[in-house]
Scaffold this active site. Sequence first.
Site, mmCIF file in Angstrom:
data_model
loop_
_atom_site.group_PDB
_atom_site.id
_atom_site.type_symbol
_atom_site.label_atom_id
_atom_site.label_comp_id
_atom_site.label_asym_id
_atom_site.label_seq_id
_atom_site.Cartn_x
_atom_site.Cartn_y
_atom_site.Cartn_z
ATOM 1 C CB THR A 40 26.908 -67.016 -16.372
ATOM 2 O OG1 THR A 40 26.599 -67.003 -14.987
ATOM 3 C CG2 THR A 40 25.940 -67.948 -17.090
ATOM 4 C CG HIS A 190 25.105 -64.402 -7.232
ATOM 5 N ND1 HIS A 190 25.211 -63.042 -7.067
ATOM 6 C CD2 HIS A 190 25.073 -64.617 -8.581
ATOM 7 C CE1 HIS A 190 25.242 -62.452 -8.249
ATOM 8 N NE2 HIS A 190 25.167 -63.392 -9.188
ATOM 9 C CG ASN A 193 25.169 -58.881 -10.619
ATOM 10 O OD1 ASN A 193 25.427 -57.722 -10.299
ATOM 11 N ND2 ASN A 193 26.092 -59.708 -11.065
ATOM 12 C CE1 TYR A 195 20.304 -63.533 -12.375
ATOM 13 C CE2 TYR A 195 22.407 -62.820 -11.484
ATOM 14 C CZ TYR A 195 21.604 -63.136 -12.572
ATOM 15 O OH TYR A 195 22.099 -63.048 -13.840
ATOM 16 N NE ARG A 242 30.149 -60.656 -7.958
ATOM 17 C CZ ARG A 242 30.135 -60.746 -9.284
ATOM 18 N NH1 ARG A 242 29.183 -61.440 -9.884
ATOM 19 N NH2 ARG A 242 31.050 -60.156 -10.021
ATOM 20 C CG ASN A 250 19.542 -59.680 -14.234
ATOM 21 O OD1 ASN A 250 19.353 -59.878 -15.423
ATOM 22 N ND2 ASN A 250 20.569 -60.191 -13.580
ATOM 23 N N GLY A 312 35.411 -53.039 -13.326
ATOM 24 C CA GLY A 312 36.173 -52.057 -14.087
ATOM 25 C C GLY A 312 37.605 -51.869 -13.647
ATOM 26 N NE ARG A 334 33.252 -56.985 -18.690
ATOM 27 C CZ ARG A 334 32.820 -55.743 -18.825
ATOM 28 N NH1 ARG A 334 32.305 -55.359 -19.978
ATOM 29 N NH2 ARG A 334 32.908 -54.893 -17.822
#
Length: 381
Positions: A40, A190, A193, A195, A242, A250, A312, A334
Site C-alpha cells: 500500500t 486479502h 493482516n 482486515y 493471502r 492491526n 523476511g 519492501r
Amino acid sequence: MSQAIPSPSSPATADNGGLFGPVQLGPLTLANRIVMAPLTRCRALADGVPGPLIAEHYAQRASAGLIITEGVNISPSARGYDLTPGLYTDEQVEGWCRVTQAVHARGGRLFPQLWHVGRVSHPDLQPGGALPVAPSAIRAENTTSYTPSGFKPCPTPRALDTDEIRAIVADYARAAQRALDAGFDGVEIHAANGYLLEQFLREHTNRRTDRYGGCLEDRARLVLEVAEAVASVCGAARTGIRLSPVSPANASMPDRDPMRTYRHVVERLDALVLAYIHVIEGVTQGPRDVPGGFDYGALRKAFRGRYIANNGYDRRLAIEACAQGRADLVAFGRLFIANPDLVERLRLDAPLNEPDPATYFGGGAAGYNDYPLLAAHHALK
C-alpha cells in the site's frame, strides 16, 4: 545507500534454476518464482482511480514472475487508507486497464489484491461519515487509519447485519469481474493482516451468534464464501488468497489454536482448487519465529495448489525454500520498493537500494518511481 545480500554458502542453497526458473501457476506460465508482494503506497487519484504514476510503478517491476498489486478496495465502504485504488467504478477499471497494458507490454503478469479493511478505518473515509463495519463492535486498539488529514485512531466499529454480509460477498464477486474487465491475469483475496475477512475468522474479533460467528466452521464461513464467489467469476485456477496465521497485525491477535484454525481454512480452500495460498510466515514486517511456533509445512501439505512464502526472505532463504520444496514461489515486499529490477539484482547477487520510509505513504514519484536501476548504479561507479 545499498546493502549486499549474502551469497549462498553451501551447495544446498545453489539455485539450479529454481528461484529464477519458470513455474506454472494455473493456466499461467510465470517467468520466475519471484513475486512482488502487495504494498500500500497511497498514490491513487482522489476518486480511487490508478493514474500514470501507478502504471509506471508496476511496469518498472514487470520482471517479477507475478505482481500482486496493493490492496484494491472492493467498495466505497471497504476503504481504510486515503488515496488507495478501487475496483468498483468504471473509471477505476479504465485506470487499471492502463496499468495491466503497461505491465503486459513488458511481459509481466499481475493480480489485484481484493481488499475490505473492516474495522481498520475511520469515518473520514466512509460514505456519509459512517462508522466502519466489522463482525463485532470491537475496536482495533492502538491501530490507525490513513485519512486525508493523516493517521487517526480507528474508532469502535459497527457490527454488520447478516444481510450486509451477503452484500459484501457480492461486492467481492463484482470486483473480481471488474478485475477481469481491466485485463488482470487473476485475483488475490486479502484474508490477512487483521482486515475484514480475518476479523471474521479470529476468535477475539468475532463475537457473533449467527451463522457467521461462534464455532470455527461459522467463523470461517465468510472467508470461504468469498473464495467460492470470486473463483466462480475468475475461475479457481486464477484465484489466490493471502493468509497470516500468527500475525497480530492491526490488533488481530491469533486464536488460541491457530494451527487448528488455519488447517481448517486451508483444507476447505484446497477443496475449491484455488491457484495458491500466499502465507505470511510469522509477524507481518516482523520476526519470522513466534512463541510456540507454527507448522507452515502442514499448511503446504494440506493444499494442492501453489504455496507462496512471504516475510523476511532474502536471496539465500528464497533459494533454499524453493530448492528444498518448502515454497513454490517467494514474495518480496519492501525490497521491491527501492529495487524495480529486484529479479536481476537477486540473480546477480548485486547490491540493493534501500527504501526511504518517509515516502512510503502518499506523495508523487519521489521514493516511488525514481529508484535507480542496476545499469544506472554501475554507470555511476
